[in-house]
Design a protein around this motif. Structure first.
Motif, PDB file in Angstrom:
ATOM      1  N   GLU A 104       0.653  -1.321  -0.211  1.00 58.18           N
ATOM      2  CA  GLU A 104       0.379   0.143  -0.236  1.00 58.18           C
ATOM      3  C   GLU A 104       0.954   1.455  -0.290  1.00 58.18           C
ATOM      4  OE1 GLU A 104      -2.472   0.292   3.125  1.00 58.18           O
ATOM      5  OE2 GLU A 104      -3.652  -2.026   2.626  1.00 58.18           O
ATOM      6  N   PHE A 105       1.771   1.425   0.059  1.00 58.87           N
ATOM      7  CA  PHE A 105       3.040   2.334   0.829  1.00 58.87           C
ATOM      8  C   PHE A 105       3.014   3.224  -0.995  1.00 58.87           C
ATOM      9  CE2 PHE A 105       3.654   0.820   4.159  1.00 58.87           C
ATOM     10  CZ  PHE A 105       4.426   1.765   5.010  1.00 58.87           C
ATOM     11  N   HIS A 106       2.973   4.423  -0.781  1.00 61.22           N
ATOM     12  CA  HIS A 106       3.619   5.459  -2.377  1.00 61.22           C
ATOM     13  C   HIS A 106       5.129   4.378  -2.437  1.00 61.22           C
ATOM     14  CE1 HIS A 106      -0.105   7.036  -3.024  1.00 61.22           C
ATOM     15  NE2 HIS A 106      -0.543   6.428  -1.967  1.00 61.22           N
ATOM     16  N   LEU A 107       5.609   4.749  -3.807  1.00 63.40           N
ATOM     17  CA  LEU A 107       7.231   4.976  -4.288  1.00 63.40           C
ATOM     18  C   LEU A 107       7.363   6.266  -4.004  1.00 63.40           C
ATOM     19  CD1 LEU A 107       8.174   2.013  -6.379  1.00 63.40           C
ATOM     20  CD2 LEU A 107       8.151   1.661  -3.886  1.00 63.40           C
ATOM     21  N   GLN A 108       8.488   7.062  -3.197  1.00 65.89           N
ATOM     22  CA  GLN A 108       8.883   8.167  -2.574  1.00 65.89           C
ATOM     23  C   GLN A 108       9.378   7.871  -4.249  1.00 65.89           C
ATOM     24  OE1 GLN A 108       8.977   9.532   0.173  1.00 65.89           O
ATOM     25  NE2 GLN A 108       8.902  11.083  -1.601  1.00 65.89           N
ATOM     26  N   ALA A 109       9.309   9.123  -5.635  1.00 65.32           N
ATOM     27  CA  ALA A 109       9.203   9.205  -6.793  1.00 65.32           C
ATOM     28  C   ALA A 109      10.746  10.270  -6.384  1.00 65.32           C
ATOM     29  CB  ALA A 109       8.594  10.573  -7.472  1.00 65.32           C
ATOM     30  N   ARG A 110      11.329  10.788  -5.331  1.00 69.46           N
ATOM     31  CA  ARG A 110      12.216  12.394  -5.388  1.00 69.46           C
ATOM     32  C   ARG A 110      13.180  11.274  -4.019  1.00 69.46           C
ATOM     33  NH1 ARG A 110      11.496  18.998  -3.870  1.00 69.46           N
ATOM     34  NH2 ARG A 110      13.992  19.618  -4.293  1.00 69.46           N
ATOM     35  N   ASP A 111      14.964  11.390  -4.487  1.00 70.27           N
ATOM     36  CA  ASP A 111      15.282  11.260  -3.208  1.00 70.27           C
ATOM     37  C   ASP A 111      15.761  12.516  -2.327  1.00 70.27           C
ATOM     38  OD1 ASP A 111      16.072   9.108  -5.076  1.00 70.27           O
ATOM     39  OD2 ASP A 111      18.017  10.416  -6.291  1.00 70.27           O
ATOM     40  N   LEU A 112      15.197  11.743  -1.757  1.00 73.25           N
ATOM     41  CA  LEU A 112      15.152  12.362  -0.552  1.00 73.25           C
ATOM     42  C   LEU A 112      16.096  12.193   0.653  1.00 73.25           C
ATOM     43  CD1 LEU A 112      11.059  13.329   0.234  1.00 73.25           C
ATOM     44  CD2 LEU A 112      12.781  14.615  -0.959  1.00 73.25           C
ATOM     45  N   TYR A 113      16.725  12.592   1.093  1.00 76.35           N
ATOM     46  CA  TYR A 113      18.193  12.035   2.312  1.00 76.35           C
ATOM     47  C   TYR A 113      17.719  13.268   2.855  1.00 76.35           C
ATOM     48  CZ  TYR A 113      20.439   8.577  -1.707  1.00 76.35           C
ATOM     49  OH  TYR A 113      20.637   8.256  -2.638  1.00 76.35           O
ATOM     50  N   VAL A 114      18.184  11.837   4.734  1.00 72.79           N
ATOM     51  CA  VAL A 114      17.769  12.949   5.925  1.00 72.79           C
ATOM     52  C   VAL A 114      19.640  13.091   6.701  1.00 72.79           C
ATOM     53  CG1 VAL A 114      17.115  13.998   7.999  1.00 72.79           C
ATOM     54  CG2 VAL A 114      15.564  12.773   6.373  1.00 72.79           C
ATOM     55  N   PRO A 115      20.872  13.139   6.833  1.00 76.05           N
ATOM     56  CA  PRO A 115      21.732  13.158   7.320  1.00 76.05           C
ATOM     57  C   PRO A 115      21.597  13.135   8.902  1.00 76.05           C
ATOM     58  CG  PRO A 115      21.363  15.480   6.606  1.00 76.05           C
ATOM     59  CD  PRO A 115      20.184  15.097   5.802  1.00 76.05           C
ATOM     60  N   ALA A 116      22.869  12.137   8.550  1.00 75.99           N
ATOM     61  CA  ALA A 116      22.407  11.808  10.416  1.00 75.99           C
ATOM     62  C   ALA A 116      22.658  12.711  11.704  1.00 75.99           C
ATOM     63  CB  ALA A 116      24.012  10.914  10.661  1.00 75.99           C
ATOM     64  N   ASN A 117      22.144  13.072  12.413  1.00 75.98           N
ATOM     65  CA  ASN A 117      22.098  13.454  13.904  1.00 75.98           C
ATOM     66  C   ASN A 117      21.774  15.241  12.951  1.00 75.98           C
ATOM     67  OD1 ASN A 117      22.854  12.323  15.754  1.00 75.98           O
ATOM     68  ND2 ASN A 117      25.247  11.778  14.808  1.00 75.98           N
ATOM     69  N   ASP A 118      20.980  15.579  11.544  1.00 73.44           N
ATOM     70  CA  ASP A 118      20.918  16.771  11.245  1.00 73.44           C
ATOM     71  C   ASP A 118      19.318  16.411  10.653  1.00 73.44           C
ATOM     72  OD1 ASP A 118      21.527  19.204  10.652  1.00 73.44           O
ATOM     73  OD2 ASP A 118      22.976  18.265   8.396  1.00 73.44           O
ATOM     74  N   ILE A 119      18.559  18.116   9.788  1.00 69.11           N
ATOM     75  CA  ILE A 119      17.816  18.092   9.663  1.00 69.11           C
ATOM     76  C   ILE A 119      16.945  17.781   8.725  1.00 69.11           C
ATOM     77  CG2 ILE A 119      16.900  19.354  11.870  1.00 69.11           C
ATOM     78  CD1 ILE A 119      16.569  21.876   9.374  1.00 69.11           C
ATOM     79  N   GLY A 120      15.708  17.327   7.827  1.00 70.53           N
ATOM     80  CA  GLY A 120      15.486  17.314   6.862  1.00 70.53           C
ATOM     81  C   GLY A 120      14.449  17.460   6.271  1.00 70.53           C
ATOM     82  N   MET A 121      13.776  16.707   5.568  1.00 72.84           N
ATOM     83  CA  MET A 121      12.112  17.348   5.020  1.00 72.84           C
ATOM     84  C   MET A 121      11.756  15.821   3.556  1.00 72.84           C
ATOM     85  SD  MET A 121      11.435  21.418   4.020  1.00 72.84           S
ATOM     86  CE  MET A 121       9.905  21.677   5.174  1.00 72.84           C
ATOM     87  N   TRP A 122      10.418  15.606   4.476  1.00 70.95           N
ATOM     88  CA  TRP A 122       9.494  14.920   3.656  1.00 70.95           C
ATOM     89  C   TRP A 122       8.339  15.315   3.083  1.00 70.95           C
ATOM     90  CZ3 TRP A 122       4.867  13.036   3.923  1.00 70.95           C
ATOM     91  CH2 TRP A 122       4.014  12.359   3.009  1.00 70.95           C
ATOM     92  N   GLN A 123       7.998  14.872   1.697  1.00 68.85           N
ATOM     93  CA  GLN A 123       7.293  15.992   0.982  1.00 68.85           C
ATOM     94  C   GLN A 123       6.268  14.213   0.132  1.00 68.85           C
ATOM     95  OE1 GLN A 123       9.678  16.739  -3.393  1.00 68.85           O
ATOM     96  NE2 GLN A 123       7.984  17.723  -2.768  1.00 68.85           N
ATOM     97  N   GLY A 124       4.777  14.636  -0.113  1.00 69.53           N
ATOM     98  CA  GLY A 124       4.413  13.965  -0.249  1.00 69.53           C
ATOM     99  C   GLY A 124       3.173  14.721  -0.515  1.00 69.53           C
ATOM    100  N   ALA A 125       2.070  14.171  -2.370  1.00 67.49           N
ATOM    101  CA  ALA A 125       1.657  14.367  -3.009  1.00 67.49           C
ATOM    102  C   ALA A 125       0.261  13.407  -3.061  1.00 67.49           C
ATOM    103  CB  ALA A 125       1.474  14.863  -4.250  1.00 67.49           C
TER     104      ALA A 125
END
Length: 279
Positions: free
Chosen positions: A136-157
């Motif tokens: 049931e999971f949507h595949l992530q089309a964009r490469d989204l990397y979150v570095p260790a001990n740091d911040i990042g973002m996730w997006q979905g539509a």
């Protein structure tokens, strides 16, 4: 040489041959045990080294801190969506739903987003103790990397007009209800897959991001699933017991109120009770 001396020489020769064979066999046996111990020790060392390596590159996603800076990301349509620390963004524009979560990787390895699933409402370990099926999971089309001990973002539509989930999420947005998002991610080599469940809670003009549970697909994790389900069952039993106790207390209070009203009515005159009397 006499026959007796010949027998003694043959016996001595046979005994030394037997002793030599036994000594060789004993040495071989000792060597085999030593080899087995060395191989076992090396295997144990290899497992420890592999576990240490996995620990060094294991990611673990959580909502970012409230004091973390605001981040923004662009969608395919060209619109930018931003989210402050510890928050998410949920937007309904031209029939499409755009979702963003500000994340912090509290693990020691890079997190690579692989897929996601979204549904209206907030699911807890009690209401939904397991994650959504992987199909049931949507595949992530964009490469989204979150570095260790740091911040990042996730997006979905959610864009398809006939998608029932999109309609339900749109309804939740209009009703100012919470939304659940489950993220599937891995380490940098595609292993150590993990699913984390986030709750997006509307608070005024923003959305707070909360974390509910983690599931480890490629290893048992620090909390085995059966122990977690057992804890969930305990919570359900406690809730049932508390509900029964409250219901019993309400029944007793209702009976007490009824007895009090009857006593008050018995102490009133016929005129006060509304009973007609003879003129």
């Amino acid at each position: 040489m006499s026959m007796t001396g010949l027998r003694v020489m043959i016996s001595v020769t046979v005994n030394w041959t037997t002793i030599s064979s036994l000594a060789t066999a004993a040495g071989t046996l000792v060597l085999s045990f030593a080899t087995f111990a060395a191989v076992r020790s090396s295997n144990r060392s290899a497992r420890i080294a592999e576990a240490a390596l996995q620990e060094q590159r294991r990611p673990l996603l959580a909502p970012s801190r409230l004091e973390d800076p605001k981040q923004k990301i662009m969608f395919l349509e060209g619109n930018w969506v931003s989210a402050a620390g510890g928050r998410a963004a949920v937007e309904h524009i031209d029939g499409a739903v755009f979702l963003v979560i500000s994340l912090r990787n509290v693990g020691s390895g890079i997190a690579v987003c692989q897929g996601w699933v979204v549904r209206p409402g907030v699911d807890s370990s009690v209401s939904l103790p397991t994650h959504a099926p992987l199909e049931e999971f949507h595949l992530q089309a964009r490469d989204l990397y979150v570095p260790a001990n740091d911040i990042g973002m996730w997006q979905g539509a959610l864009r398809h007009p006939d998608d029932a989930v999109r309609s339900d999420v749109v309804d939740a947005i209009k009703r100012n209800r919470s939304i659940t998002v489950e993220l599937l991610y891995s380490d940098q080599v595609g292993r150590q897959r993990t699913i984390s469940r986030f709750g997006l809670v509307p608070t005024g003009d923003t959305w707070l991001a909360s974390l509910n549970r983690h599931w480890y697909l490629d290893w048992d994790g620090p909390r085995p699933e059966d122990r977690t389900l057992e804890a969930t069952e305990v919570i359900l039993r406690d809730q049932d017991a508390a509900a029964q106790r409250r219901a019993a207390a309400q029944d007793i209070a209702a009976e007490s109120d009824g007895d009090g009203r009857v006593a008050d009515m018995s102490g009133q005159s016929d005129v006060q009770q509304g009973i007609p009397t003879d003129p």
